[in-house]
Design a protein around this motif. Structure first.
Motif, PDB file in Angstrom:
ATOM      1  N   VAL A  39      -4.896   2.293  -0.136  1.00  0.00           N
ATOM      2  CA  VAL A  39      -4.591   3.651  -0.603  1.00  0.00           C
ATOM      3  C   VAL A  39      -5.664   4.631  -0.136  1.00  0.00           C
ATOM      4  O   VAL A  39      -5.366   5.686   0.418  1.00  0.00           O
ATOM      5  CB  VAL A  39      -4.465   3.675  -2.138  1.00  0.00           C
ATOM      6  CG1 VAL A  39      -4.514   5.093  -2.664  1.00  0.00           C
ATOM      7  CG2 VAL A  39      -3.176   3.006  -2.576  1.00  0.00           C
ATOM      8  N   ALA A  68       2.288   2.098  -3.225  1.00  0.00           N
ATOM      9  CA  ALA A  68       1.385   2.607  -4.250  1.00  0.00           C
ATOM     10  C   ALA A  68       1.472   4.118  -4.377  1.00  0.00           C
ATOM     11  O   ALA A  68       0.910   4.687  -5.292  1.00  0.00           O
ATOM     12  CB  ALA A  68      -0.044   2.187  -3.951  1.00  0.00           C
ATOM     13  N   PHE A  69       2.189   4.773  -3.438  1.00  0.00           N
ATOM     14  CA  PHE A  69       2.355   6.219  -3.537  1.00  0.00           C
ATOM     15  C   PHE A  69       3.750   6.534  -4.049  1.00  0.00           C
ATOM     16  O   PHE A  69       4.717   5.963  -3.562  1.00  0.00           O
ATOM     17  CB  PHE A  69       2.199   6.870  -2.164  1.00  0.00           C
ATOM     18  CG  PHE A  69       0.841   6.719  -1.580  1.00  0.00           C
ATOM     19  CD1 PHE A  69      -0.141   7.642  -1.849  1.00  0.00           C
ATOM     20  CD2 PHE A  69       0.545   5.650  -0.758  1.00  0.00           C
ATOM     21  CE1 PHE A  69      -1.405   7.503  -1.302  1.00  0.00           C
ATOM     22  CE2 PHE A  69      -0.712   5.497  -0.211  1.00  0.00           C
ATOM     23  CZ  PHE A  69      -1.689   6.427  -0.485  1.00  0.00           C
ATOM     24  N   PRO A  70       3.849   7.448  -5.019  1.00  0.00           N
ATOM     25  CA  PRO A  70       5.185   7.926  -5.359  1.00  0.00           C
ATOM     26  C   PRO A  70       5.818   8.540  -4.122  1.00  0.00           C
ATOM     27  O   PRO A  70       5.141   9.236  -3.353  1.00  0.00           O
ATOM     28  CB  PRO A  70       4.931   8.995  -6.426  1.00  0.00           C
ATOM     29  CG  PRO A  70       3.572   8.699  -6.961  1.00  0.00           C
ATOM     30  CD  PRO A  70       2.807   8.052  -5.848  1.00  0.00           C
ATOM     31  N   THR A 120      -4.840  -3.327  -2.342  1.00  0.00           N
ATOM     32  CA  THR A 120      -3.918  -2.189  -2.411  1.00  0.00           C
ATOM     33  C   THR A 120      -4.694  -0.884  -2.536  1.00  0.00           C
ATOM     34  O   THR A 120      -4.422   0.097  -1.839  1.00  0.00           O
ATOM     35  CB  THR A 120      -2.984  -2.329  -3.617  1.00  0.00           C
ATOM     36  OG1 THR A 120      -2.418  -3.636  -3.606  1.00  0.00           O
ATOM     37  CG2 THR A 120      -1.886  -1.296  -3.580  1.00  0.00           C
ATOM     38  N   VAL A 160       0.836  -1.194   0.000  1.00  0.00           N
ATOM     39  CA  VAL A 160       0.000   0.000   0.000  1.00  0.00           C
ATOM     40  C   VAL A 160       0.876   1.251   0.000  1.00  0.00           C
ATOM     41  O   VAL A 160       0.657   2.199  -0.753  1.00  0.00           O
ATOM     42  CB  VAL A 160      -0.940   0.001   1.216  1.00  0.00           C
ATOM     43  CG1 VAL A 160      -1.629   1.350   1.353  1.00  0.00           C
ATOM     44  CG2 VAL A 160      -1.960  -1.105   1.088  1.00  0.00           C
ATOM     45  N   VAL A 170      -3.229  10.549  -8.137  1.00  0.00           N
ATOM     46  CA  VAL A 170      -1.889  10.117  -8.541  1.00  0.00           C
ATOM     47  C   VAL A 170      -1.638   8.669  -8.107  1.00  0.00           C
ATOM     48  O   VAL A 170      -1.121   7.855  -8.878  1.00  0.00           O
ATOM     49  CB  VAL A 170      -0.812  11.049  -7.942  1.00  0.00           C
ATOM     50  CG1 VAL A 170       0.576  10.496  -8.214  1.00  0.00           C
ATOM     51  CG2 VAL A 170      -0.947  12.441  -8.529  1.00  0.00           C
ATOM     52  N   ALA A 171      -2.027   8.325  -6.862  1.00  0.00           N
ATOM     53  CA  ALA A 171      -1.777   6.978  -6.366  1.00  0.00           C
ATOM     54  C   ALA A 171      -2.554   5.939  -7.180  1.00  0.00           C
ATOM     55  O   ALA A 171      -2.027   4.876  -7.518  1.00  0.00           O
ATOM     56  CB  ALA A 171      -2.141   6.883  -4.888  1.00  0.00           C
ATOM     57  N   VAL A 186      -3.584  13.554  -4.335  1.00  0.00           N
ATOM     58  CA  VAL A 186      -2.778  12.394  -3.973  1.00  0.00           C
ATOM     59  C   VAL A 186      -3.509  11.107  -4.356  1.00  0.00           C
ATOM     60  O   VAL A 186      -2.910  10.164  -4.875  1.00  0.00           O
ATOM     61  CB  VAL A 186      -2.443  12.413  -2.463  1.00  0.00           C
ATOM     62  CG1 VAL A 186      -1.797  11.104  -2.044  1.00  0.00           C
ATOM     63  CG2 VAL A 186      -1.515  13.567  -2.146  1.00  0.00           C
ATOM     64  N   GLU A 189       6.030  11.848  -9.770  1.00  0.00           N
ATOM     65  CA  GLU A 189       6.612  12.361  -8.550  1.00  0.00           C
ATOM     66  C   GLU A 189       7.404  13.639  -8.829  1.00  0.00           C
ATOM     67  O   GLU A 189       7.285  14.631  -8.119  1.00  0.00           O
ATOM     68  CB  GLU A 189       7.517  11.276  -7.979  1.00  0.00           C
ATOM     69  CG  GLU A 189       8.400  11.729  -6.884  1.00  0.00           C
ATOM     70  CD  GLU A 189       9.164  10.550  -6.322  1.00  0.00           C
ATOM     71  OE1 GLU A 189       8.621   9.432  -6.334  1.00  0.00           O
ATOM     72  OE2 GLU A 189      10.294  10.745  -5.888  1.00  0.00           O
ATOM     73  N   VAL A 220      -5.294   5.324   3.567  1.00  0.00           N
ATOM     74  CA  VAL A 220      -4.192   6.231   3.906  1.00  0.00           C
ATOM     75  C   VAL A 220      -4.572   7.665   3.561  1.00  0.00           C
ATOM     76  O   VAL A 220      -4.367   8.586   4.348  1.00  0.00           O
ATOM     77  CB  VAL A 220      -2.906   5.816   3.145  1.00  0.00           C
ATOM     78  CG1 VAL A 220      -1.831   6.887   3.308  1.00  0.00           C
ATOM     79  CG2 VAL A 220      -2.399   4.484   3.656  1.00  0.00           C
ATOM     80  N   VAL A 221      -5.159   7.839   2.372  1.00  0.00           N
ATOM     81  CA  VAL A 221      -5.520   9.196   1.951  1.00  0.00           C
ATOM     82  C   VAL A 221      -6.576   9.786   2.887  1.00  0.00           C
ATOM     83  O   VAL A 221      -6.493  10.938   3.298  1.00  0.00           O
ATOM     84  CB  VAL A 221      -6.020   9.195   0.495  1.00  0.00           C
ATOM     85  CG1 VAL A 221      -6.574  10.557   0.128  1.00  0.00           C
ATOM     86  CG2 VAL A 221      -4.900   8.825  -0.450  1.00  0.00           C
ATOM     87  N   ILE A 278       7.824  11.007  -2.945  1.00  0.00           N
ATOM     88  CA  ILE A 278       7.764  12.376  -2.430  1.00  0.00           C
ATOM     89  C   ILE A 278       6.331  12.746  -2.078  1.00  0.00           C
ATOM     90  O   ILE A 278       6.077  13.490  -1.146  1.00  0.00           O
ATOM     91  CB  ILE A 278       8.378  13.378  -3.424  1.00  0.00           C
ATOM     92  CG1 ILE A 278       8.660  14.714  -2.743  1.00  0.00           C
ATOM     93  CG2 ILE A 278       7.474  13.624  -4.625  1.00  0.00           C
ATOM     94  CD1 ILE A 278       9.799  14.702  -1.799  1.00  0.00           C
ATOM     95  N   LEU A 279       5.359  12.167  -2.799  1.00  0.00           N
ATOM     96  CA  LEU A 279       3.953  12.466  -2.507  1.00  0.00           C
ATOM     97  C   LEU A 279       3.556  11.925  -1.141  1.00  0.00           C
ATOM     98  O   LEU A 279       2.879  12.604  -0.365  1.00  0.00           O
ATOM     99  CB  LEU A 279       3.057  11.834  -3.563  1.00  0.00           C
ATOM    100  CG  LEU A 279       2.791  12.701  -4.780  1.00  0.00           C
ATOM    101  CD1 LEU A 279       1.904  11.973  -5.740  1.00  0.00           C
ATOM    102  CD2 LEU A 279       2.140  13.983  -4.347  1.00  0.00           C
ATOM    103  N   PHE A 283      -0.895   5.481 -10.399  1.00  0.00           N
ATOM    104  CA  PHE A 283       0.323   4.712 -10.157  1.00  0.00           C
ATOM    105  C   PHE A 283       0.010   3.213 -10.133  1.00  0.00           C
ATOM    106  O   PHE A 283       0.667   2.398 -10.810  1.00  0.00           O
ATOM    107  CB  PHE A 283       0.901   5.171  -8.823  1.00  0.00           C
ATOM    108  CG  PHE A 283       2.311   4.765  -8.560  1.00  0.00           C
ATOM    109  CD1 PHE A 283       3.059   4.087  -9.494  1.00  0.00           C
ATOM    110  CD2 PHE A 283       2.911   5.094  -7.360  1.00  0.00           C
ATOM    111  CE1 PHE A 283       4.365   3.726  -9.243  1.00  0.00           C
ATOM    112  CE2 PHE A 283       4.212   4.741  -7.095  1.00  0.00           C
ATOM    113  CZ  PHE A 283       4.931   4.052  -8.036  1.00  0.00           C
ATOM    114  N   VAL A 284      -1.037   2.829  -9.385  1.00  0.00           N
ATOM    115  CA  VAL A 284      -1.440   1.420  -9.316  1.00  0.00           C
ATOM    116  C   VAL A 284      -1.847   0.941 -10.714  1.00  0.00           C
ATOM    117  O   VAL A 284      -1.482  -0.166 -11.149  1.00  0.00           O
ATOM    118  CB  VAL A 284      -2.603   1.229  -8.311  1.00  0.00           C
ATOM    119  CG1 VAL A 284      -3.129  -0.194  -8.362  1.00  0.00           C
ATOM    120  CG2 VAL A 284      -2.150   1.563  -6.908  1.00  0.00           C
TER     121      VAL A 284
END
Lengths: 299, 316
Positions: free
Chosen positions: B19, A136-138, B15, A133, B290-291, B287, B253, B22-23, A140-141, B294-295
Motif C-alpha cells: 500500500v 486494500a484500496f477502496p 499488504t 495490495v 483510508v487504505a 489515500v 469509498e 503504491v501511494v 473509487i479511491l 481499510f486493512v
C-alpha cells in the motif's frame, strides 16, 4: 416443476401456448433488461440521428429552461445547451467507460487468475499477494489516484478502472482454476504431453470463461457508475464533451434554483445502473452462478 | 485464537508495505516535473533548484521512498501545497467528521439490510420477497452521487424540510438535534449501496439456513416458528459479520461523493478538494489513511469471524 403442473391439460398433453407462456415468464427477467440495454446501445450509436440539437453549442438566451419547455423537451443547462441532446451524446463516452474497462479487466484478470492457478506455489502466492495490495484500496479511491497521474480524459478513466476491476476478476478466475486443477482430464492432458500453455488454453479456459463472462457482465453497471463518478470529480472526459458524470457536475450549481433539470443526469445514471445490474444478475443466474458472494462483495 | 491473530497480523505486513509503495508511486510517477508544475512558468531557475532541494527530489527513488515512509510512520505526511499546512493537521479533524457520518450510515446499513434481507428470506416466493429483492437491486445500483442529488432536490429544495448541506445551522444553538437533522440525508445517500448488498447477502445466508437440515431438525423437534428463526439467524450471522465489515470500507469509498455534495467537512470532501487542486501530498496522505483504515477493518472482521466460528481459526 410448476411449469409442468400448470401446463398439463386435462388430457395430459402440454399445450404449446402454455409452455411458451411459461418460458416467456422465465425469460422475462432476462429479456426485459436485455431489451433496455439494447435500446441504450442504440441511442449511443444513433446519437446524431436522435439528438435534436448540437450537444456542445448553446445559446445564452435559453439558459436553464425547465424540462417541458417548448423546443427543449428536457430543458437546457447553464450554458443554454439542450439537455436531451447532451444526455443522448453522453451515452457514448459513458457506455465506453462502462464496457471497455470490464472487457480489459476480464481478459487480464482471466490470464492472471489462470497463471496463478496453474503456476507454481511461488508464482501463485506472489500474484495473489500483489492483487491483495490493490484490494486494500477502496475502488473509487484507487481509480482516483491512478487517474490523477494521467491527463484527464476517457483514456484515464478506462485505464484506472481496468486496474481497479482486474483483481476481482482474477480472484474469481483463480478460485475456479483451483477447483479444477487436480481434475483427471487435466492430468490426462498433461500425461499425453500437452504443455502448460496448451492445457491453459484448451482445457482450463473453456471452464473458466463462462464463469468470468457471467461475473464480468455483473461488473458493467459498477463500471458505468465509477466512470461517471470520475468525470464528476473532473478526472474523466474534459469539457465541453457531454458525459453523464460531467453533466452532473455542470448542473450542480443549478440544483437549488432549477432542481428539475439538475437531477436529470443523476436519474439517467441511476436508471442505466439499475438496468445493467438487473441484466448482469439475470445473466449470472442463467449462465451459472459462481456463488462467490465474497468476490461480489469486494467489487 | 492468539496464533490466528498473529498469523493474520503478519499477513497484513506485506499488504501494508505494498500500500505504501503504491501511494508513494502516485507522486513519484507523476509525468513531468512537479516543481515546475507547482511554480508555474517563468519561475527563476534558483527557485526551481531551491524547491527541488527542499523536497529532496533529486535523490534516487528508493532513498526518497525510505525517507517518506520514515516520516509517514511518525505521522508526518508532508505539507499540503494548497493549504500550506501539515497534512496530518488537515486529516485529523476530517477523520472525525467522516467517522460521525460513517457511524450514522452504518447503523442504517445494518438495520435496513437485516430487515430487507430477512423479509426476502422468509418470503422467498411471495410478493413481499419479490419487492424486497427488487428494492435490494435498486439500492445496490444507486450511485451515491445520484442519490445525494435526488435527496437534496426533493427534501431540501422542493419540500424544504431538511438541510441541503453542512453539519450545523449557521445561526442557532447547534447541539445534537441540529447535527442529527443534518446527518439524515448524507447518511441515507452513503448507506444505500452497502445496505442493498447487506440485504442480498443476509437473504442468501438466512435463506440457505432456513432451507437446510438445521431448520428441519429444529422444526421436527417441535420448536416454535420464532425459536427456529432465532437459531437460524444465529447461524447466518457470520455472513452478516463479514459483509458488514466490508460495508464499512464501502462507506469510506462513498463518502467522497456524499461529503462533497452535502458540504460535509470530512475525509472525502478533503480528498475532493485535494484532487481539484492537484494537491499531491494531501491526496497521498488521505489515500494512505483510508487504505490503512481499510486493512485494519479487514483484520478486525477476520478476527471477529474467527472468534465466533472456530472452523476459521485453524489454518488450512
Amino acid at each position: 416443476m410448476t411449469v409442468l403442473r400448470t401446463g398439463t391439460s386435462a388430457r395430459g398433453r402440454l399445450p404449446f401456448r402454455a409452455l411458451r407462456a411459461a418460458a416467456l415468464r422465465r425469460d422475462a427477467g432476462l429479456l426485459l433488461p436485455a431489451a433496455l440495454a439494447a435500446l441504450l446501445l442504440l441511442v449511443a450509436v444513433a446519437a446524431p440521428l436522435i439528438a435534436p440539437y448540437d450537444p456542445v453549442a448553446g445559446s445564452l438566451r435559453v439558459r436553464l429552461l425547465d424540462p417541458g419547455s417548448p423546443g427543449h423537451l428536457l430543458g437546457t443547462d447553464g450554458q443554454g445547451r439542450d439537455v436531451l441532446s447532451r444526455l443522448v451524446w453522453a451515452a457514448r463516452p459513458s457506455l465506453i467507460g462502462g464496457f471497455v474497462p470490464v472487457a480489459i479487466a476480464a481478459t487480464a484478470g482471466t490470464a492472471l487468475g489462470i497463471a496463478a492457478g496453474l503456476g507454481g506455489r511461488v508464482t501463485e502466492q506472489a500474484l495473489l499477494r500483489s492483487l491483495d495490495v490493490l484490494y486494500a484500496f477502496p475502488g473509487i479511491l484507487l481509480a482516483m489516484t491512478i487517474a490523477t497521474l494521467m491527463p484527464a480524459g476517457l483514456g484515464a478513466t478506462v485505464l484506472s478502472l481496468s486496474v481497479v476491476l482486474t483483481p476481482a476478476v482474477a480472484r474469481v478466475a483463480h478460485t475456479e482454476v483451483a477447483r479444477i486443477r487436480t481434475a483427471e482430464y487435466l492430468e490426462a492432458a498433461r500425461v499425453s504431453g500437452a504443455g502448460r500453455t496448451l492445457v491453459a488454453v484448451r482445457q482450463v479456459l473453456p471452464v473458466v470463461a463462462p464463469v468470468i463472462l457471467a461475473y464480468a457482465s455483473s461488473l458493467i453497471g459498477l463500471s458505468v457508475v465509477y466512470a461517471a463518478g470520475l468525470s464528476f470529480l473532473g478526472l474523466g472526459v474534459p469539457p465541453p464533451t457531454a458525459e453523464w458524470g460531467a453533466m452532473l457536475d455542470d448542473l450542480r450549481p443549478s440544483l437549488l434554483t432549477h432542481p428539475g433539470v439538475a437531477v436529470l443526469p443523476a436519474l439517467t445514471i441511476l436508471i442505466v445502473s439499475v438496468v445493467c445490474n438487473t441484466l448482469g444478475e439475470a445473466l449470472r443466474r442463467r449462465i451459472g452462478d459462481t456463488g462467490d458472494l465474497a468476490a461480489e462483495a469486494v467489487r | 485464537m492468539r496464533r490466528f491473530l498473529i498469523r493474520r497480523l503478519l499477513l497484513a505486513v506485506p499488504t501494508l508495505v505494498g500500500v505504501t509503495l503504491v501511494v508513494f508511486a502516485t507522486v513519484a510517477l507523476v509525468p513531468g516535473d512537479p516543481v515546475s508544475a507547482f511554480l508555474g512558468p517563468g519561475a527563476p531557475p534558483q527557485a526551481h533548484q531551491e524547491l527541488t532541494d527542499r523536497l529532496g527530489l533529486d535523490r534516487p527513488l528508493p532513498v526518497q521512498y525510505a525517507d517518506w515512509l520514515t516520516h509517514a510512520l511518525h505521522g508526518d505526511l508532508g505539507t499540503s501545497i494548497a493549504g500550506q499546512r501539515p497534512v496530518d493537521q488537515l486529516l485529523l479533524p476530517a477523520m472525525g467528521q467522516t467517522l460521525i457520518l460513517s457511524a450514522a450510515a452504518f447503523t442504517l446499513v445494518l438495520v435496513g439490510g437485516i430487515v430487507l434481507g430477512a423479509v426476502g428470506a422468509l418470503r422467498p416466493r411471495g410478493p413481499l420477497g419479490r419487492v424486497s429483492g427488487a428494492l435490494s437491486t435498486v439500492s445496490v445500483s444507486a450511485p451515491q452521487y445520484s442519490v445525494a442529488l435526488l435527496l437534496i432536490a426533493v427534501f431540501a429544495v422542493r419540500l424544504g424540510c431538511l438541510p441541503a448541506g453542512g453539519t450545523h445551522d449557521v445561526f442557532g444553538d447547534g447541539g445534537l438535534p441540529d447535527l442529527l437533522r443534518h446527518l439524515i440525508l448524507p447518511a441515507v445517500a452513503a448507506a444505500l449501496v452497502p445496505l442493498g448488498l447487506t440485504a442480498k447477502v443476509f437473504r442468501a445466508a438466512l435463506g440457505s439456513v432456513l432451507a437446510g437440515d438445521l431448520a428441519d431438525s429444529l422444526r421436527a423437534r417441535g420448536l416454535s416458528r420464532t425459536a427456529v428463526l432465532r437459531h437460524c439467524v444465529h447461524n447466518a450471522s457470520p455472513a452478516l459479520l463479514t459483509i458488514g465489515g466490508l460495508q464499512l470500507a464501502y462507506l469510506l469509498e462513498g463518502v467522497v461523493f456524499v461529503e462533497t455534495l452535502f458540504a460535509w467537512p470530512g475525509l472525502g470532501h478533503l480528498l475532493y478538494d485535494a484532487l481539484t487542486a492537484r494537491d499531491l501530498p494531501l491526496i497521498q496522505g488521505g489515500v494512505l489513511v483510508v487504505a490503512v483504515a481499510f486493512v485494519g477493518v479487514n483484520i478486525l472482521v477476520d478476527t471477529a469471524h474467527a472468534w465466533i466460528d472456530p472452523r476459521v481459526r485453524s489454518p488450512r
